[in-house]
Structures are given as structure tokens and as C-alpha cells.
Design a protein around this motif. Sequence first.
Motif, PDB file in Angstrom:
ATOM      1  N   SER A   1       0.849  -1.187   0.000  1.00  0.00           N
ATOM      2  CA  SER A   1       0.000   0.000   0.000  1.00  0.00           C
ATOM      3  C   SER A   1       0.887   1.240   0.000  1.00  0.00           C
ATOM      4  CB  SER A   1      -0.907   0.008   1.235  1.00  0.00           C
ATOM      5  OG  SER A   1      -1.538   1.264   1.384  1.00  0.00           O
TER       6      SER A   1
ATOM      7  N   SER B   1       0.119   3.898   2.970  1.00  0.00           N
ATOM      8  CA  SER B   1       0.589   3.499   4.302  1.00  0.00           C
ATOM      9  C   SER B   1       2.107   3.514   4.371  1.00  0.00           C
ATOM     10  CB  SER B   1       0.065   2.101   4.646  1.00  0.00           C
ATOM     11  OG  SER B   1      -1.344   2.082   4.677  1.00  0.00           O
TER      12      SER B   1
ATOM     13  N   TYR C   1       4.641  -0.137   8.664  1.00  0.00           N
ATOM     14  CA  TYR C   1       4.358  -0.401   7.253  1.00  0.00           C
ATOM     15  C   TYR C   1       5.587  -0.222   6.369  1.00  0.00           C
ATOM     16  CZ  TYR C   1      -0.349   0.170   9.094  1.00  0.00           C
ATOM     17  OH  TYR C   1      -1.494   0.047   9.848  1.00  0.00           O
TER      18      TYR C   1
ATOM     19  N   THR D   1      -6.028  -2.256  13.601  1.00  0.00           N
ATOM     20  CA  THR D   1      -6.772  -1.206  12.907  1.00  0.00           C
ATOM     21  C   THR D   1      -7.285  -1.714  11.565  1.00  0.00           C
ATOM     22  OG1 THR D   1      -4.825  -0.341  11.747  1.00  0.00           O
ATOM     23  CG2 THR D   1      -5.258   0.507  13.972  1.00  0.00           C
TER      24      THR D   1
ATOM     25  N   GLU E   1      -6.694  -0.306   8.844  1.00  0.00           N
ATOM     26  CA  GLU E   1      -5.564  -0.171   7.922  1.00  0.00           C
ATOM     27  C   GLU E   1      -4.690  -1.420   7.952  1.00  0.00           C
ATOM     28  OE1 GLU E   1      -2.242   3.219   6.712  1.00  0.00           O
ATOM     29  OE2 GLU E   1      -3.000   3.124   8.771  1.00  0.00           O
TER      30      GLU E   1
ATOM     31  N   GLU F   1      -6.424  -4.049   5.857  1.00  0.00           N
ATOM     32  CA  GLU F   1      -6.284  -3.778   4.426  1.00  0.00           C
ATOM     33  C   GLU F   1      -4.881  -4.120   3.938  1.00  0.00           C
ATOM     34  OE1 GLU F   1      -7.384   0.273   3.890  1.00  0.00           O
ATOM     35  OE2 GLU F   1      -9.503  -0.061   4.371  1.00  0.00           O
ATOM     36  N   GLU F   2      -3.870  -3.797   4.744  1.00  0.00           N
ATOM     37  CA  GLU F   2      -2.490  -4.101   4.364  1.00  0.00           C
ATOM     38  C   GLU F   2      -2.275  -5.611   4.273  1.00  0.00           C
ATOM     39  OE1 GLU F   2       1.375  -2.741   3.279  1.00  0.00           O
ATOM     40  OE2 GLU F   2      -0.514  -1.677   3.595  1.00  0.00           O
TER      41      GLU F   2
END
Length: 269
Positions: free
Chosen positions: A129, A132, A145, A250, A252, A255-256
Motif C-alpha cells: 500500500s 501506508s 508499514y 486497525t 488499515e 487492508e495491508e
Amino acid sequence: MALEARVEFLESRLENALANPTNSSTKGRPEESSSTTFPESKNSVDDLTQAFGCFTLGDTGELRFFGASSNFSIIQNPSLKVASSLEARNRGIAAAQQNPGYFEPSEELQDHLLSLFWRWQNSWQYIVSRESFVRDLYVEKSGRYCTPLLLTAIMALSSRYSSRLELRMDLADPNTAGTIFARQAKIMLDCEYEAPTTSTVQATAILGLYWASIDNEGLGFMYIGMASRMAMNLGLHSDCSHYVAKGLVTQEDVEERSIAFWGIYVLDK
């Protein structure tokens, strides 16, 4: 402790089965059974999902997956002690820096290579991503990240798109572009194997692409295979949305994990 938990779990299932025996007299009478409703038991659903394994948290806040064959899969302890990802990462960085010929690029060169990666590589083989990664690299600097290993692996692969001579081990041989970064990333990876995170999985896959780009497809496929196995070990293939609801990770993070898993899934095919 894990064995005791498994025994307790199996004993509770046995007691439940004995307390609710199946009524054999209703067998063979579908007209009666069809009119009977069976309320869904939350405990039964939990037992079923539990059979497929569970997650625990590492020291970086990363989820780690324990499959059904592991005794730890039946212990509901989100802080279960696992190998330290931070310690493994720091050992890898130290080992790479001690290696003769260690090369740390300037910020200008680093930005040049990242620009090439986002434009020509990650745009069609989506593994990282960008939002991120960039925010962590330049703003937060948390190492969640964007890690040294992942950054180095990205620079190794994106060097293949650059004509700049300082990226080559042999100035006369463009095929040596990125070799120095690949060597440093390999040293870091040798330490991070024992306690991988999502970024470790991403870096391993990207290194696999690097090896394939220099006509070493066998080694490249091996690295991609290792990335796939690490992804399974971390449970990147599993739904962890309820851990978001509990505040353990989270959205995020979720999603990662999804981006990493599906990117590697495509590569492994």
C-alpha cells in the motif's frame, strides 16, 4: 498449559454431547424433522471457528495465526508470548550494516527508486500500500508499514528500472543494478525469518521478483513460495475483522494484510 486447555475443551464438548443426546426415534420421519427449528448456538459457532485456529498479537502489534493443529489455537489469549519481531528485525539491520560494502543511499536516490517502484512495478503487481508505506516512511516512522528490509527490497527491484551507474556493482554491466541492495536485504531476511511480519512477507515476495528479473527464476519462485508460506503462518488469508472491533488491530492493518496476501497469491499462481 496448551495441553491442559485442549483437554478441558474436549471434555466440555463431550459433556455437552452427553447432555443433549440425539433422539433416535425421530430418524426416518422427515415430516416431523422438517417442522422442527434448531436455534443457532453462538457457542457452537465459536467452537466451529475455533477449530480452524486463532490469532495472537506479536510485540509489533501484528497478528500471528495458530492453525487447528496447534494447541495454542484453543487458548484465547491475545498476548500469548511469541518470538520478538523487533529483536529479529534489529539483528538483521545490525548484520547488514556490519557487512563489508554496506551501502546506504542518499535521500534523493531513495526517492528516485521509490518513484520507479510505484510507477512501473507496484502499479500492476500490487503488493504494498503506497499510502501506508509513504506515511510511515516520512511522517510516522513507526516501522509498522515501512521497515528497512521492505525498503531495501523495493530499492533492489526498482534499481532494475534505473540507468543510474551508482546502482551497479559493475559499471559496465547493467545486469548488476540492485545487487548491493539485494545482498543487504537477504542478510536482513535471514534474521527476520523466525519472527516475520506482513512487511517481511512483502519484502520476500519483492526479492523473489528481483531474482527472477536477473534470470534466476528458480530462486525467484523459491522466495515467492517462502512468502506464501509466511503469509499463511501470519493468517493473512483469514478474516480478522472481529479483532478490529475489539480494538486489537486497525482497519488499515486489515487492508495491508489483504493487499499483501492477494498480491502474493497472484504471484504464486
